[in-house]
Write a protein that holds these residues in place. Structure first.
Motif, PDB file in Angstrom:
ATOM      1  N   PRO A 153       0.819  -1.215   0.000  1.00 58.13           N
ATOM      2  CA  PRO A 153       0.000   0.000   0.000  1.00 58.13           C
ATOM      3  C   PRO A 153       0.850   1.261   0.000  1.00 58.13           C
ATOM      4  CG  PRO A 153       0.052  -0.956   2.188  1.00 58.13           C
ATOM      5  CD  PRO A 153       0.775  -1.930   1.282  1.00 58.13           C
ATOM      6  N   GLY A 154       0.204   2.399  -0.216  1.00 68.34           N
ATOM      7  CA  GLY A 154       0.954   3.645  -0.277  1.00 68.34           C
ATOM      8  C   GLY A 154       0.164   4.840   0.183  1.00 68.34           C
ATOM      9  N   PRO A 155       0.712   6.034  -0.018  1.00 61.46           N
ATOM     10  CA  PRO A 155       0.137   7.251   0.568  1.00 61.46           C
ATOM     11  C   PRO A 155      -1.021   7.877  -0.197  1.00 61.46           C
ATOM     12  CG  PRO A 155       2.143   7.774  -0.613  1.00 61.46           C
ATOM     13  CD  PRO A 155       2.014   6.285  -0.660  1.00 61.46           C
ATOM     14  N   ASP A 156      -1.097   7.674  -1.505  1.00 59.02           N
ATOM     15  CA  ASP A 156      -2.054   8.430  -2.314  1.00 59.02           C
ATOM     16  C   ASP A 156      -3.065   7.570  -3.065  1.00 59.02           C
ATOM     17  OD1 ASP A 156      -0.846  10.948  -1.689  1.00 59.02           O
ATOM     18  OD2 ASP A 156       0.729  10.500  -3.141  1.00 59.02           O
ATOM     19  N   LEU A 157      -2.673   6.361  -3.437  1.00 56.29           N
ATOM     20  CA  LEU A 157      -3.512   5.501  -4.263  1.00 56.29           C
ATOM     21  C   LEU A 157      -3.784   4.200  -3.524  1.00 56.29           C
ATOM     22  CD1 LEU A 157      -1.576   6.043  -7.606  1.00 56.29           C
ATOM     23  CD2 LEU A 157      -3.604   7.277  -6.821  1.00 56.29           C
ATOM     24  N   GLY A 158      -4.733   3.410  -4.028  1.00 52.57           N
ATOM     25  CA  GLY A 158      -5.044   2.161  -3.363  1.00 52.57           C
ATOM     26  C   GLY A 158      -5.926   1.272  -4.214  1.00 52.57           C
ATOM     27  N   GLY A 159      -6.307   0.134  -3.656  1.00 49.05           N
ATOM     28  CA  GLY A 159      -7.106  -0.837  -4.388  1.00 49.05           C
ATOM     29  C   GLY A 159      -6.228  -1.958  -4.906  1.00 49.05           C
ATOM     30  N   ILE A 160      -6.564  -2.478  -6.076  1.00 50.53           N
ATOM     31  CA  ILE A 160      -5.774  -3.551  -6.679  1.00 50.53           C
ATOM     32  C   ILE A 160      -4.344  -3.088  -6.945  1.00 50.53           C
ATOM     33  CG2 ILE A 160      -5.561  -5.111  -8.669  1.00 50.53           C
ATOM     34  CD1 ILE A 160      -8.577  -5.075  -8.937  1.00 50.53           C
ATOM     35  N   THR A 161      -4.156  -1.766  -7.084  1.00 54.58           N
ATOM     36  CA  THR A 161      -2.798  -1.269  -7.327  1.00 54.58           C
ATOM     37  C   THR A 161      -1.865  -1.517  -6.143  1.00 54.58           C
ATOM     38  OG1 THR A 161      -3.519   0.961  -6.671  1.00 54.58           O
ATOM     39  CG2 THR A 161      -3.469   0.463  -9.031  1.00 54.58           C
ATOM     40  N   LEU A 164      -0.307  -4.573  -7.719  1.00 59.23           N
ATOM     41  CA  LEU A 164       0.184  -4.538  -9.104  1.00 59.23           C
ATOM     42  C   LEU A 164       1.521  -3.808  -9.176  1.00 59.23           C
ATOM     43  CD1 LEU A 164      -0.651  -5.506 -11.901  1.00 59.23           C
ATOM     44  CD2 LEU A 164      -1.788  -3.315 -12.249  1.00 59.23           C
ATOM     45  N   LEU A 165       2.546  -4.552  -9.526  1.00 56.88           N
ATOM     46  CA  LEU A 165       3.896  -3.994  -9.585  1.00 56.88           C
ATOM     47  C   LEU A 165       4.158  -3.337 -10.934  1.00 56.88           C
ATOM     48  CD1 LEU A 165       5.910  -6.920  -7.933  1.00 56.88           C
ATOM     49  CD2 LEU A 165       4.997  -4.859  -6.831  1.00 56.88           C
ATOM     50  N   ALA A 166       4.889  -2.239 -10.906  1.00 52.40           N
ATOM     51  CA  ALA A 166       5.278  -1.520 -12.117  1.00 52.40           C
ATOM     52  C   ALA A 166       6.669  -1.958 -12.569  1.00 52.40           C
ATOM     53  CB  ALA A 166       5.254  -0.015 -11.849  1.00 52.40           C
ATOM     54  N   GLU A 167       7.137  -1.335 -13.645  1.00 52.77           N
ATOM     55  CA  GLU A 167       8.446  -1.692 -14.199  1.00 52.77           C
ATOM     56  C   GLU A 167       9.598  -1.417 -13.236  1.00 52.77           C
ATOM     57  OE1 GLU A 167       5.839  -0.468 -17.739  1.00 52.77           O
ATOM     58  OE2 GLU A 167       6.088   0.102 -15.642  1.00 52.77           O
ATOM     59  N   ASN A 168       9.405  -0.526 -12.294  1.00 53.43           N
ATOM     60  CA  ASN A 168      10.471  -0.194 -11.341  1.00 53.43           C
ATOM     61  C   ASN A 168      10.470  -1.086 -10.100  1.00 53.43           C
ATOM     62  OD1 ASN A 168       8.190   0.757 -10.066  1.00 53.43           O
ATOM     63  ND2 ASN A 168       8.941   2.849  -9.770  1.00 53.43           N
ATOM     64  N   GLY A 169       9.592  -2.098 -10.078  1.00 54.07           N
ATOM     65  CA  GLY A 169       9.542  -3.030  -8.959  1.00 54.07           C
ATOM     66  C   GLY A 169       8.662  -2.600  -7.809  1.00 54.07           C
ATOM     67  N   LYS A 170       8.157  -1.369  -7.865  1.00 54.06           N
ATOM     68  CA  LYS A 170       7.257  -0.876  -6.827  1.00 54.06           C
ATOM     69  C   LYS A 170       5.801  -1.100  -7.264  1.00 54.06           C
ATOM     70  CE  LYS A 170      10.322   2.985  -5.562  1.00 54.06           C
ATOM     71  NZ  LYS A 170      10.399   4.476  -5.436  1.00 54.06           N
ATOM     72  N   SER A 171       4.916  -1.220  -6.276  1.00 57.82           N
ATOM     73  CA  SER A 171       3.505  -1.292  -6.638  1.00 57.82           C
ATOM     74  C   SER A 171       3.040   0.093  -7.091  1.00 57.82           C
ATOM     75  CB  SER A 171       2.653  -1.776  -5.465  1.00 57.82           C
ATOM     76  OG  SER A 171       2.382  -0.721  -4.558  1.00 57.82           O
ATOM     77  N   LEU A 172       1.949   0.114  -7.848  1.00 56.10           N
ATOM     78  CA  LEU A 172       1.410   1.389  -8.314  1.00 56.10           C
ATOM     79  C   LEU A 172       0.872   2.234  -7.168  1.00 56.10           C
ATOM     80  CD1 LEU A 172      -0.429   0.219 -11.558  1.00 56.10           C
ATOM     81  CD2 LEU A 172       1.721   1.468 -11.400  1.00 56.10           C
ATOM     82  N   GLU A 174       2.344   2.156  -3.838  1.00 51.58           N
ATOM     83  CA  GLU A 174       3.340   2.576  -2.844  1.00 51.58           C
ATOM     84  C   GLU A 174       4.121   3.823  -3.246  1.00 51.58           C
ATOM     85  OE1 GLU A 174       6.889  -0.007  -2.167  1.00 51.58           O
ATOM     86  OE2 GLU A 174       6.049  -1.206  -3.799  1.00 51.58           O
ATOM     87  N   MET A 175       4.076   4.173  -4.525  1.00 58.94           N
ATOM     88  CA  MET A 175       4.715   5.416  -4.970  1.00 58.94           C
ATOM     89  C   MET A 175       3.803   6.603  -4.682  1.00 58.94           C
ATOM     90  SD  MET A 175       6.177   4.292  -8.727  1.00 58.94           S
ATOM     91  CE  MET A 175       4.842   3.160  -9.205  1.00 58.94           C
ATOM     92  N   PRO A 176       4.345   7.752  -4.310  1.00 58.87           N
ATOM     93  CA  PRO A 176       3.502   8.947  -4.242  1.00 58.87           C
ATOM     94  C   PRO A 176       2.975   9.252  -5.633  1.00 58.87           C
ATOM     95  CG  PRO A 176       5.816   9.530  -4.073  1.00 58.87           C
ATOM     96  CD  PRO A 176       5.744   8.040  -3.968  1.00 58.87           C
ATOM     97  N   VAL A 177       1.843   9.930  -5.719  1.00 58.38           N
ATOM     98  CA  VAL A 177       1.177  10.132  -7.000  1.00 58.38           C
ATOM     99  C   VAL A 177       2.081  10.846  -8.000  1.00 58.38           C
ATOM    100  CG1 VAL A 177       0.070  12.316  -6.318  1.00 58.38           C
ATOM    101  CG2 VAL A 177      -0.987  10.867  -8.076  1.00 58.38           C
ATOM    102  N   GLU A 178       2.969  11.719  -7.518  1.00 58.38           N
ATOM    103  CA  GLU A 178       3.871  12.435  -8.425  1.00 58.38           C
ATOM    104  C   GLU A 178       4.827  11.485  -9.147  1.00 58.38           C
ATOM    105  OE1 GLU A 178       2.494  15.135  -5.208  1.00 58.38           O
ATOM    106  OE2 GLU A 178       3.420  13.147  -5.218  1.00 58.38           O
ATOM    107  N   GLU A 179       5.156  10.359  -8.506  1.00 62.12           N
ATOM    108  CA  GLU A 179       5.988   9.335  -9.140  1.00 62.12           C
ATOM    109  C   GLU A 179       5.137   8.331  -9.903  1.00 62.12           C
ATOM    110  OE1 GLU A 179       9.340   5.913  -7.922  1.00 62.12           O
ATOM    111  OE2 GLU A 179       8.330   7.083  -6.350  1.00 62.12           O
ATOM    112  N   ALA A 180       4.008   7.954  -9.314  1.00 66.04           N
ATOM    113  CA  ALA A 180       3.146   6.932  -9.908  1.00 66.04           C
ATOM    114  C   ALA A 180       2.572   7.353 -11.251  1.00 66.04           C
ATOM    115  CB  ALA A 180       2.015   6.586  -8.946  1.00 66.04           C
TER     116      ALA A 180
END
Length: 201
Positions: A153-161, A164-172, A174-180
């Motif tokens: 989980p992360g600070p700005d987004l949630g749900g199935i994300t 769901l891991l992105a190309e950088n190895g982080k989930s969609l 767990e990144m702050p929205v500015e990175e996600a």
């Protein structure tokens, strides 16, 4: 610049507003402008583009002087190619799953024996933007590459994300929205959409 969002999904509206804000756009629910909640026409079970376009045009008919944005998102899983996809949210509903926690628990259980090489997955966001003149612009982009083995989980987004891991190895999530925004299907799609519509700043 203001955009009217053609959705009855409050969580999706809040998430989209976070992405559009990064590009200098204010997103407002059509309900807040129109003053009433409408029932959208029945959606296609095969075409995300048709669904997004239909929602945007439907709200544009009620608010003809506005820029209207609509989104239709599908969830595609390598290990289950004949399930989910365009009708993912309806399938979760048919399974009796309510809320993000139940959906994520279901997916973790579904994937408990799936090996790493078969965990490929992504969201596909398809958006339609209808101009005040009635011109419709369409864009579609993917986000995510595989299902994680635990929640992130992360600070700005949630749900199935959260899963769901992105190309950088982080989930969609767990990144702050500015990175996600550079990895998320809706962030990527909105960026492509405003570029196609000539609204990028």
């Amino acid at each position: 610049m203001r955009l009217i969002f053609a959705s009855n999904n409050k969580a999706k509206t809040r998430e989209m507003a976070k992405f559009t804000k990064l590009f200098g756009f204010d997103l407002v629910s059509y309900v807040d402008v129109l003053g009433e909640k409408l029932s959208f026409p029945a959606e296609s079970t095969t075409s995300q583009e048709e669904n997004a376009k239909q929602k945007a045009v439907f709200i544009h008919e009620h608010l003809p002087n506005e820029w209207v944005l609509a989104d239709d998102t599908g969830f595609f899983l390598e290990a289950f190619p004949d399930r989910f996809g365009v009708t993912a949210s309806r399938e979760f509903g048919a399974l009796g799953l309510h809320g993000n926690e139940e959906v994520n628990d279901y997916l973790l259980d579904l994937y408990k024996d799936i090996p790493d090489e078969k965990r490929g997955a992504y969201f596909l966001s398809t958006m339609a933007l209808c101009s005040p003149e009635g011109k419709v612009t369409i864009a579609a982009e993917r986000g995510g590459v595989r299902i994680a083995r635990e929640l992130h989980p992360g600070p700005d987004l949630g749900g199935i994300t959260d899963l769901l891991l992105a190309e950088n190895g982080k989930s969609l999530s767990e990144m702050p929205v500015e990175e996600a925004v550079a990895f998320h299907d809706r962030g990527r799609t909105f960026k492509a959409l405003i570029e196609k519509a000539g609204l990028n700043k």
